[in-house]
Design an enzyme around this catalytic site. Sequence first.
Site, short mmCIF file in Angstrom:
data_model
loop_
_atom_site.label_atom_id
_atom_site.label_comp_id
_atom_site.label_asym_id
_atom_site.label_seq_id
_atom_site.Cartn_x
_atom_site.Cartn_y
_atom_site.Cartn_z
N VAL A 292 5.77 8.95 3.42
CA VAL A 292 6.97 9.29 2.64
C VAL A 292 6.79 8.82 1.20
CG1 VAL A 292 9.47 9.06 2.46
CG2 VAL A 292 8.37 9.02 4.72
N ASN B 143 7.93 9.45 -3.13
CA ASN B 143 9.16 9.64 -3.90
C ASN B 143 9.55 11.11 -4.04
OD1 ASN B 143 10.09 6.94 -4.96
ND2 ASN B 143 7.92 6.87 -5.52
N TYR C 6 -2.92 -10.21 -3.68
CA TYR C 6 -1.82 -10.04 -4.63
C TYR C 6 -1.06 -11.37 -4.75
CZ TYR C 6 0.43 -5.96 -6.90
OH TYR C 6 0.86 -5.00 -7.78
N GLY D 60 3.01 -1.78 -2.35
CA GLY D 60 3.60 -0.62 -1.70
C GLY D 60 2.89 -0.25 -0.41
N ALA D 61 3.66 0.24 0.55
CA ALA D 61 3.09 0.62 1.84
C ALA D 61 2.00 1.67 1.68
CB ALA D 61 4.20 1.14 2.77
N ASP D 62 2.19 2.61 0.75
CA ASP D 62 1.19 3.66 0.54
C ASP D 62 -0.13 3.08 0.06
OD1 ASP D 62 2.49 2.90 -1.83
OD2 ASP D 62 2.22 4.86 -2.77
N ASP E 211 -4.49 7.28 -6.24
CA ASP E 211 -3.53 8.15 -5.54
C ASP E 211 -2.64 8.82 -6.58
OD1 ASP E 211 -1.71 9.41 -3.91
OD2 ASP E 211 -1.31 7.66 -2.65
#
Length: 256
Positions: free
Chosen positions: A7, A9, A100, A107-109, A129
């Site tokens: 999912v 944006n 990090y 972000g999950a992506d 990406d």
Amino acid sequence: MLLVFDVGNTNMVLGIYKGDKLVNYWRIKTDREKTSDEYGILISNLFDYDNVNISDIDDVIISSVVPNVMHSLENFCIKYCKKQPLIVGPGIKTGLNIKYDNPKQVGADRIVNAVAGIEKYGAPSILVDFGTATTFCAISEKGEYLGGTIAPGIKISSEALFQSASKLPRVELAKPGMTICKSTVSAMQSGIIYGYVGLVDKIISIMKKELNCDDVKVIATGGLAKLIASETKSIDYVDGFLTLEGLRIIYEKNQE
């Protein structure tokens, strides 16, 4: 069968795996206002068109960068698939060592892409990406997620030009023929595409120096990856299903 949701944006991509083989996929608009039943009708229609029986779904995994959509999708999975989905987030097994400052901010992506990139292409690597935002993620020789860069996506950049300059039209993102252009549309296409190619090449060049490793592979994914990769000097592979593959791999890690 495994149903995976990536999912973003702007769009979400659904895929169905039988074992390690992707057998179906669909791209639909991410709609923050849709209810679980509206997603149920839409996805059921997609399944029916491709002769997929929703009762054959054994499990579901979701990666989302849009929190407002999660409630509807989770309820869709429970009501229509009769499954509690696995959600990429804190507590899920990824096998990824995240360096990090605050791993929860990644972000999950980006996590899913990193898992797939390491599994398929090895390390060190840089994963790009091309989504609503364009993300650049650096993977160390040891397979550690080091961090990266986030830039405005190419569509956002194009739309900002249209919105902010009153006499400039909205243009299709297409490969330009040259930089000395004879029309406003071609001039804008040239500036947007070649300007963005320059951004991509520069960030990758600096990131490679910071990695300070030999043989850094650069893998691109996302809707506009092919268009930009064809013009850059720095992208080695284009993998349109990198995120879906990462979801499958993470799902399997959580079954062990």
